[in-house]
Design a protein around this motif. Structure first.
Motif, mmCIF file in Angstrom:
data_model
loop_
_atom_site.group_PDB
_atom_site.id
_atom_site.type_symbol
_atom_site.label_atom_id
_atom_site.label_comp_id
_atom_site.label_asym_id
_atom_site.label_seq_id
_atom_site.Cartn_x
_atom_site.Cartn_y
_atom_site.Cartn_z
ATOM 1 N N LEU A 72 52.825 57.792 -11.559
ATOM 2 C CA LEU A 72 52.230 56.508 -11.933
ATOM 3 C C LEU A 72 50.966 56.237 -11.115
ATOM 4 O O LEU A 72 49.970 55.743 -11.648
ATOM 5 C CB LEU A 72 53.241 55.373 -11.757
ATOM 6 N N LEU A 73 50.993 56.572 -9.834
ATOM 7 C CA LEU A 73 49.800 56.375 -8.995
ATOM 8 C C LEU A 73 48.691 57.334 -9.395
ATOM 9 O O LEU A 73 47.519 56.941 -9.463
ATOM 10 C CB LEU A 73 50.145 56.557 -7.515
ATOM 11 N N ARG A 74 49.046 58.579 -9.668
ATOM 12 C CA ARG A 74 48.040 59.568 -10.111
ATOM 13 C C ARG A 74 47.360 59.118 -11.394
ATOM 14 O O ARG A 74 46.198 59.436 -11.618
ATOM 15 C CB ARG A 74 48.703 60.917 -10.373
ATOM 16 N N LEU A 75 48.094 58.425 -12.234
ATOM 17 C CA LEU A 75 47.597 58.030 -13.553
ATOM 18 C C LEU A 75 46.959 56.649 -13.560
ATOM 19 O O LEU A 75 46.746 56.061 -14.621
ATOM 20 C CB LEU A 75 48.746 58.091 -14.564
ATOM 21 N N GLY A 76 46.652 56.120 -12.379
ATOM 22 C CA GLY A 76 45.924 54.865 -12.287
ATOM 23 C C GLY A 76 46.761 53.656 -11.961
ATOM 24 O O GLY A 76 46.250 52.540 -11.942
ATOM 25 N N GLY A 77 48.028 53.849 -11.704
ATOM 26 C CA GLY A 77 48.882 52.720 -11.348
ATOM 27 C C GLY A 77 48.574 52.218 -9.949
ATOM 28 O O GLY A 77 48.288 52.990 -9.047
#
Length: 149
Positions: A72-77
């Protein structure tokens, strides 16, 4: 994402900058929607159907369904937004930190009490762990304090 930043090659680091903010806009709006009890109930009743209301990429959607916290963080979260999903699942920040670190929430909590993770290891992609040569011309080793030799 276009345009390289000096922090892009730090392993395991996903800085929530303008690029990630744009990348994760719809993902973060989904997470923010969980502030409302009615939305939490709708999501719990049928996650797939609820997610249809958001313009998520297939990768973002999969990360939500699989509760891939690091993904989720890698994907912009944004961690503060994605934690709303974790809270819905009854997870603590220590549980999430543990999941991202490959340990239990309790082990993660103890690791933080003990001073955190050791600073040994790669500081930048392509660097060898502290005190070792990477064999790459021009690569510099770092000591345990992160100083380049």
């Amino acid at each position: 994402m276009a345009g390289s930043r000096d922090y892009d090659d730090i392993p395991g680091t996903y800085v929530f900058d303008g690029r990630r903010s744009q990348q994760g806009y719809h993902l973060n709006m989904f997470c923010m929607s969980l502030n409302a009890e009615a939305n939490r109930e709708r999501f719990k009743a049928d996650e797939e159907a609820y997610l249809d209301g958001f313009d998520l990429t297939p990768q973002q959607r999969r990360a939500v369904i699989e509760r891939d916290w690091l993904g989720l963080l890698r994907l912009g979260g944004n961690i503060y937004y994605t934690f709303k999903l974790a809270a819905l699942d009854g997870l603590s920040m220590q549980d999430i930190g543990g999941a991202m670190s490959g340990v239990s929430g309790g082990e993660f909590n103890q690791m933080m009490i003990d001073g955190g993770r050791p600073a040994d290891g790669n500081r930048r992609t392509g660097e060898a762990p502290a005190g070792q040569s990477s064999g790459t011309p021009g690569a510099e080793a770092t000591d345990s304090a992160g100083h380049r030799s």
